[in-house]
Scaffold this active site. Structure first.
Site, PDB file in Angstrom:
ATOM      1  N   GLU A 178      23.395 -29.132  10.139  1.00  0.00           N
ATOM      2  CA  GLU A 178      23.939 -28.601   9.134  1.00  0.00           C
ATOM      3  C   GLU A 178      25.125 -29.611   8.359  1.00  0.00           C
ATOM      4  OE1 GLU A 178      22.637 -26.325   7.323  1.00  0.00           O
ATOM      5  OE2 GLU A 178      21.533 -25.220   8.649  1.00  0.00           O
TER       6      GLU A 178
ATOM      7  N   TYR B 140      29.020 -21.904   3.639  1.00  0.00           N
ATOM      8  CA  TYR B 140      27.791 -22.239   3.837  1.00  0.00           C
ATOM      9  C   TYR B 140      27.344 -22.445   5.333  1.00  0.00           C
ATOM     10  CZ  TYR B 140      23.293 -24.553   4.408  1.00  0.00           C
ATOM     11  OH  TYR B 140      21.946 -24.946   5.111  1.00  0.00           O
TER      12      TYR B 140
ATOM     13  N   ASP C 169      23.381 -22.577  -0.107  1.00  0.00           N
ATOM     14  CA  ASP C 169      23.775 -23.686  -0.550  1.00  0.00           C
ATOM     15  C   ASP C 169      22.747 -23.909  -1.961  1.00  0.00           C
ATOM     16  OD1 ASP C 169      20.977 -23.769   0.229  1.00  0.00           O
ATOM     17  OD2 ASP C 169      21.023 -25.413   1.597  1.00  0.00           O
TER      18      ASP C 169
END
Length: 366
Positions: A46, A129, A147
């Site tokens: 991520e 996020y 996102d």
């Protein structure tokens, strides 16, 4: 702050979840971080995927996990090696923050990534996020992971006309995800939203006829899917003119410089360079003077071998690239090294200076 989602009551939540998750289970891409639910690997992926395309990230992710397979390995690694593993991905503060946070996880949480919103959000570089992605994908906790992809999907599905470029808008989309997320399979739900935004509900020309949740989509029903999301443009970028040089000593070694520990591209290596503030300073003698007064190096510039452009999110570097030599009394230090072309492979360089090295090597063959 009271957030109202006017169109959410029009959604059949159970059918929306089922259609979305079933599509994902059949259509999801085979990505290396999806092979298990290891929170460390999900975390690394991520962070890498921020501002970077999936296709670009895959080889970097595989190499990074090969070099640092566990939290302990990354926590104990030398920063230079970590930067080298990240070389070319850009936004280097991401990996510095990742390593700092991993050290905290090792020391404070015995090497186990926290599984609650409060602790995980306290880690350096872990925003809402990333926290939501780890909690939902690795631990199955129904937390939103919002996102740009998710905001785009929900702006169309729920016909939300708020500007997604404004940070205040995120709360609206987080509320939407909280109300619609599957509590039985939050991992697949959040990943499906990301995948839908990447593959189907794209920024321009969304593939509505292929969309698994088309019948739930208010934007499609109203015919406004191409007008959403609302997103204001960023401020213009600043142009910076640089003169950089591949400088050799009498033994054929190249002079390289380590950037400061803070600021843009911190602690990465580069070729000596100076900023040109005035057009007259494009004159070679003026550039030689700049090298002496700015960097305290006496140089002899030979020829200009090319020009490069490198674009950051907020500025553009226009680089004139020279070859040359430097005065023999210049001394090595922690910030300045004389290295062979082979030894250069051990140092982490930003993409702009990798381009410069390739340009130099190509000119050497001519």
């Amino acid at each position: 702050m009271i957030i109202e989602l006017k169109n959410i009551e029009k959604i059949n939540k159970s059918a929306f979840q089922t259609d979305l998750i079933n599509w994902f289970k059949y259509e999801q891409r085979d990505l290396p971080w999806r092979k298990d639910q290891d929170p460390y690997k999900i975390w690394v992926s991520e962070i890498m995927l921020q501002q970077t395309r999936v296709d670009t990230v895959i080889p970097y992710f595989n190499r990074f996990i090969e070099w640092f397979p566990t939290i302990e390995d990354l926590a104990e690694a030398e920063e230079d090696k970590v930067l080298k593993a990240w070389e070319g991905l850009g936004y280097y503060s991401r990996v510095r923050n990742l390593q700092s946070a991993v050290k905290e996880v090792k020391e404070k949480y015995s090497g186990i990534v926290p599984n609650n919103p409060e602790d995980i959000a306290g880690l350096k570089g872990v925003g809402p996020y990333t926290a939501g992605a780890i909690l939902s994908i690795a631990y199955g906790i129904p937390e939103p992971a919002v996102d740009g992809n998710v905001m785009r999907v929900f702006s169309r599905v729920l016909s939300i006309w708020e500007d997604i470029a404004k940070s205040s808008s995120r709360k609206i989309f987080e509320k939407a995800v909280r109300e619609l997320i599957s509590h039985d399979d939050p991992s697949s739900f959040n990943q499906a939203l990301m995948e839908l935004g990447a593959l189907i509900c794209t920024p321009t020309s969304p593939s509505c006829l292929l969309c698994p949740v088309r019948e739930h989509c208010q934007g499609f029903e109203e015919g406004v899917q191409n007008e959403l999301p609302i997103k204001t443009k960023k401020n213009k970028t600043r142009n910076v003119q640089l003169a950089a040089a591949v400088l050799l000593d009498g033994n054929g070694k190249v002079l390289i410089h380590k950037r400061p520990a803070t600021g843009l591209l911190a602690n990465l290596w580069e070729f000596p360079n100076v900023e040109i503030h005035h057009p007259l300073q494009n004159d070679r003698e003026q550039i030689i003077d700049l090298f002496e007064h700015t960097l305290n190096i006496k140089v002899k510039l030979e020829k200009i071998i090319g020009q490069l452009e490198h674009v950051f999110s907020h500025l553009v570097w226009n680089i004139n690239v020279y070859t040359g030599t430097f005065h023999s009394d210049f001394q090595e230090s922690d910030e300045w090294k004389f290295v062979s072309l082979e030894e250069m492979k051990e140092f982490a360089f930003p993409v702009s200076y990798q381009k410069m090295l390739r340009l130099y090597l190509e000119r050497q063959k001519e």
